[in-house]
Design an enzyme around this catalytic site. Structure first.
Site, PDB file in Angstrom:
ATOM      1  N   LYS A  10     -12.461   5.361   5.344  1.00 15.79           N
ATOM      2  CA  LYS A  10     -12.124   4.074   5.592  1.00 15.79           C
ATOM      3  C   LYS A  10     -11.425   3.770   6.976  1.00 15.79           C
ATOM      4  O   LYS A  10     -11.619   2.876   7.657  1.00 15.79           O
ATOM      5  CB  LYS A  10     -10.890   3.767   4.585  1.00 15.79           C
TER       6      LYS A  10
ATOM      7  N   THR B  68      -5.494  -0.517   5.938  1.00 15.93           N
ATOM      8  CA  THR B  68      -5.940  -0.210   7.258  1.00 15.93           C
ATOM      9  C   THR B  68      -6.582  -0.959   8.271  1.00 15.93           C
ATOM     10  O   THR B  68      -6.569  -0.827   9.503  1.00 15.93           O
ATOM     11  CB  THR B  68      -6.451   1.186   6.998  1.00 15.93           C
TER      12      THR B  68
END
Length: 346
Positions: free
Chosen positions: A192, A249
């Site tokens: 990710k 994130t």
């Protein structure tokens, strides 16, 4: 039973997890190689470089002596940069024993071997990989250390090990779920970061919310595609370690990966970005690993591929976006091979 835990090392996330443990009235040793940082934590109860303005628990004691840090600890939490994981695990080996719980919270790969960090640690400790627990999920250190409600996942091939880690960390503001899919949790946490770099780059280019939403969605499909080919459960990528960590994130200014991508989108060269960040940006190293993994497993990762060209081959970010938008027509449900689909549905 011992009430001591050791955390290696004293970066932002390591310090935040050490604070979680200290809030459970545990004796916490925080290992650092930096004598100045050790003195600051022990005398001022601060770690200004990584968590400025935060008061740390007096139960948290820093040391530069690894043996002293882990001596008598019932658990060791490794929160090293991916590039240092093997070295630190090797240094831990003389002091590790079968009754010591080992948890790692590093989101990346060993670039040279393309191995997951749990594999690296197990190799150095000389134990089965199932002895290692992975901690991941949507969790900014800056929020955890300020006791903001946070939920994470711990994964191990051995359910009892994951449950030990769950009990170790769980407190009123830090909720912990368990998962048996160690591979999926670890891959999701690492991959990710690539998509978060891309999201920051998109914002730096001024492309807006539509572009970022598409990037996150197709990025998740990309992560899932490579994950299941490597043996992960596809459902893991819809959970905390997958979409949860991806969203936090890729959308927050707390994120180093988002900030690095944003500066790249503004046109700053990679060397300048790394210099200004002053901390490890795991997504940059992970992009290199993902490029190699994509080739090894023959899995298409178009977003990771374009970011690789931007980071390591000097491609202009706008040209990379044009390449993604100009790809051949696809069906949205093309996430995994038929063989892998049948594997998970039989």
């Amino acid at each position: 039973m011992s009430n001591k835990a050791a955390v290696l090392v004293a970066g932002s996330w390591g310090t935040a997890l050490a604070s979680v443990l200290a809030d459970k009235d545990m004796e916490v040793a925080l290992w650092t190689r930096n004598v100045v940082q050790q003195e600051e934590i022990n005398t001022k109860h601060r770690n200004e470089r990584f968590l400025p303005g935060v008061d740390l628990s007096p139960r948290l004691a820093a040391t530069t002596d690894l043996e002293a840090a882990v001596r008598g600890a019932k658990a060791v939490v490794m929160v090293t940069p991916s590039s240092a994981a093997r070295e630190v695990a090797r240094a831990l080996k003389p002091f590790w024993h079968e009754d010591m719980l080992v948890v790692h919270a590093t989101k990346g790969f060993e670039i040279e071997s393309m191995k997951r960090i749990s594999t690296v640690i197990a190799e150095e400790l000389g134990c089965d990989e199932g002895r290692i627990v992975v901690l991941s999920g949507p969790s900014h250190a800056e929020e955890v250390v300020n006791r903001c409600p946070t939920t994470v996942v711990v994964a191990s091939q051995i359910a009892a090990q994951a449950e030990l880690a769950q009990d170790l960390f769980m407190n009123p503001y830090f909720r912990v779920y368990t998962n048996r899919d160690m591979v999926g949790v670890e891959l999701a946490g690492a991959l990710k970061n690539i998509i978060a770099l891309g999201a920051g780059m998109s914002d730096g280019l001024g492309y807006g919310d539509n572009a970022k939403a598409a990037l996150l969605t197709r990025g998740l499909a990309e992560i899932t595609r490579v994950g299941v080919e490597m043996g992960a459960n596809p459902l893991t990528f819809a959970g905390l370690a997958g979409i949860g960590d991806l969203v936090v994130t890729a959308t927050s200014r707390h994120s180093r990966n988002w900030r690095a991508g944003f500066m790249l989108g503004e046109g700053k060269p990679l060397e300048t970005v790394l210099s200004q960040m002053g901390m490890v940006v795991e997504g940059i190293r992970t992009t290199k690993a993902a490029h190699a993994i994509s080739e090894k497993y023959q899995v298409q990762m178009p977003i990771a591929a374009q970011l690789y060209h931007v980071l390591f081959e000097g491609l202009d970010p706008r040209t990379a976006v044009e390449a993604l938008m100009g790809r051949d027509r696809k069906t949205e449900m093309e996430v995994m091979s038929l063989e892998t689909w049948e594997q998970w549905h039989t």
